[in-house]
Design a protein around this motif. Sequence first.
Motif, PDB file in Angstrom:
ATOM      1  N   SER A   1       0.820  -1.212   0.000  1.00 50.18           N
ATOM      2  CA  SER A   1       0.000   0.000   0.000  1.00 50.18           C
ATOM      3  C   SER A   1       0.850   1.257   0.000  1.00 50.18           C
ATOM      4  O   SER A   1       1.804   1.380   0.773  1.00 50.18           O
ATOM      5  CB  SER A   1      -0.915   0.006   1.225  1.00 50.18           C
TER       6      SER A   1
ATOM      7  N   ARG B   1      -0.681   4.315   0.356  1.00 49.69           N
ATOM      8  CA  ARG B   1      -1.445   5.347   1.075  1.00 49.69           C
ATOM      9  C   ARG B   1      -2.369   4.675   2.079  1.00 49.69           C
ATOM     10  O   ARG B   1      -2.590   3.460   2.003  1.00 49.69           O
ATOM     11  CB  ARG B   1      -2.246   6.200   0.097  1.00 49.69           C
ATOM     12  N   PRO B   2      -2.916   5.419   3.018  1.00 52.66           N
ATOM     13  CA  PRO B   2      -3.782   4.815   4.032  1.00 52.66           C
ATOM     14  C   PRO B   2      -5.128   4.383   3.460  1.00 52.66           C
ATOM     15  O   PRO B   2      -5.462   4.684   2.314  1.00 52.66           O
ATOM     16  CB  PRO B   2      -3.945   5.944   5.057  1.00 52.66           C
ATOM     17  N   LEU B   3      -5.903   3.676   4.267  1.00 52.71           N
ATOM     18  CA  LEU B   3      -7.208   3.201   3.835  1.00 52.71           C
ATOM     19  C   LEU B   3      -8.146   4.346   3.469  1.00 52.71           C
ATOM     20  O   LEU B   3      -8.919   4.249   2.515  1.00 52.71           O
ATOM     21  CB  LEU B   3      -7.867   2.366   4.948  1.00 52.71           C
TER      22      LEU B   3
ATOM     23  N   PRO C   1       2.897   1.312   9.256  1.00 58.25           N
ATOM     24  CA  PRO C   1       1.437   1.441   9.273  1.00 58.25           C
ATOM     25  C   PRO C   1       0.799   0.102   8.887  1.00 58.25           C
ATOM     26  O   PRO C   1       1.343  -0.657   8.082  1.00 58.25           O
ATOM     27  CB  PRO C   1       1.178   2.521   8.213  1.00 58.25           C
TER      28      PRO C   1
ATOM     29  N   THR D   1      -1.701  -0.849   7.089  1.00 59.03           N
ATOM     30  CA  THR D   1      -2.589  -0.828   5.926  1.00 59.03           C
ATOM     31  C   THR D   1      -2.652  -2.168   5.223  1.00 59.03           C
ATOM     32  O   THR D   1      -3.748  -2.651   4.880  1.00 59.03           O
ATOM     33  CB  THR D   1      -2.138   0.270   4.950  1.00 59.03           C
TER      34      THR D   1
ATOM     35  N   GLU E   1      -7.391   4.101  10.749  1.00 61.97           N
ATOM     36  CA  GLU E   1      -8.427   3.121  10.415  1.00 61.97           C
ATOM     37  C   GLU E   1      -7.841   1.718  10.281  1.00 61.97           C
ATOM     38  O   GLU E   1      -8.453   0.738  10.724  1.00 61.97           O
ATOM     39  CB  GLU E   1      -9.140   3.521   9.120  1.00 61.97           C
ATOM     40  N   ALA E   2      -6.672   1.623   9.672  1.00 60.10           N
ATOM     41  CA  ALA E   2      -6.036   0.314   9.532  1.00 60.10           C
ATOM     42  C   ALA E   2      -5.682  -0.267  10.900  1.00 60.10           C
ATOM     43  O   ALA E   2      -5.886  -1.459  11.159  1.00 60.10           O
ATOM     44  CB  ALA E   2      -4.791   0.425   8.659  1.00 60.10           C
TER      45      ALA E   2
ATOM     46  N   ASP F   1      -2.143   5.688   9.652  1.00 64.33           N
ATOM     47  CA  ASP F   1      -3.358   5.044   9.155  1.00 64.33           C
ATOM     48  C   ASP F   1      -4.173   4.537  10.337  1.00 64.33           C
ATOM     49  O   ASP F   1      -4.189   3.337  10.643  1.00 64.33           O
ATOM     50  CB  ASP F   1      -3.035   3.900   8.188  1.00 64.33           C
TER      51      ASP F   1
ATOM     52  N   ALA G   1      -2.143  10.285   2.633  1.00 70.31           N
ATOM     53  CA  ALA G   1      -1.152  10.113   3.694  1.00 70.31           C
ATOM     54  C   ALA G   1      -1.067  11.370   4.550  1.00 70.31           C
ATOM     55  O   ALA G   1      -1.263  12.489   4.070  1.00 70.31           O
ATOM     56  CB  ALA G   1       0.208   9.780   3.098  1.00 70.31           C
ATOM     57  N   ASN G   2      -0.781  11.177   5.824  1.00 67.61           N
ATOM     58  CA  ASN G   2      -0.605  12.296   6.743  1.00 67.61           C
ATOM     59  C   ASN G   2       0.427  13.264   6.182  1.00 67.61           C
ATOM     60  O   ASN G   2       1.528  12.861   5.803  1.00 67.61           O
ATOM     61  CB  ASN G   2      -0.141  11.751   8.108  1.00 67.61           C
TER      62      ASN G   2
END
Length: 336
Positions: free
Chosen positions: A68, A70-72, A131, A133, A178-179, A176, A76-77
């Motif tokens: 991945s 990028r985050p879910l 992360p 993800t 949520e992940a 991330d 990205a932050n």
Amino acid sequence: MSEKLLIIDTDCGIDDAQAILLALAAPHARILAVTCVFGNASLDDVCQNVIRVLAVGQREQIPVFRGSARPLVGTANDTPCDHFGTDGLGDVLKDRDPRWAEKIHKEHAVNAMLRLVAENPMQVTLVALGPLTNLALAVKMDPSFPGKLKELYIMGGNMEGKGNLTPSAEFNFAMDPEAAYVVLEEFVCPTFLTSWEYACRNALSWEFFEELTNQDTAASRFMKAITSRCWAYSRQVLRRKRDVYFGPGFVSFDSYAVAACLEPGVVAESVKCPVRVELRGAMCRGMLVLDRVGILDKKHSITVFTKCHKDQMERMLIGSLAETPGRAENGNRHAD
């Protein structure tokens, strides 16, 4: 000791590099794959970094998979991450492999993770150093995935609301949230967590860091090079967040998770309780909450490390950078 099958999921920065070398040096560990995720650097840089670390460790046959970028949710932050330089390995490497992309397997990291665990049910230990993800995507693609794992080791999260990316959240979880939430809610396999505070409270001395990186070996010279211009590895840099909270010291964060995975006896104390990742708080998004009194009414608990045997940790780190006779013939030789 029986052979330990590992998948290492990483956002390869400097401490990931040390952690991977630690796993490579373990005679009873066999790394099935290294899966890459964004985090300390861009996904391209992470993949290149892993290729370089495996070359230093003489394990270039271990398959590397791109995951991945990028985050879910969202992007990205955008908080600048200069902890390990812009490339994740201290911005000092000039001789990167021009053919690195050809060495990355075409299969997506999440698919590779699902496949390898299905081929080795209840035998694989998954070590997550970035992360989460890739792990969250894996359980969404196959809800039975966690039940096929032997165990899960995570470097991430915090115990006391002290953050290093935001005021209250640790970097890997904040990148991330949520992940992290999905993984800690849906992975019901035995799960062990190395938090930011655990690593910081068990910091090693700067004198030991000099001993570690001054060994006359290729791996030690590599670690000395990539830490040479990095402020996070400078004992002269004052008032870093961890120094303010915990005092000065050398901390190779991800190495604590890998060390516990390889030699559980390195952990001196831990707590086992339900946990949850905060998603909605304006100031607390990404913070890990430990429920020690049962308010969450969750059936699944995880083990959170609190204290380690520093002398054993030092021994393992020294050994990971040593020139060991027959190193290329150890348990990682048939990783592909």
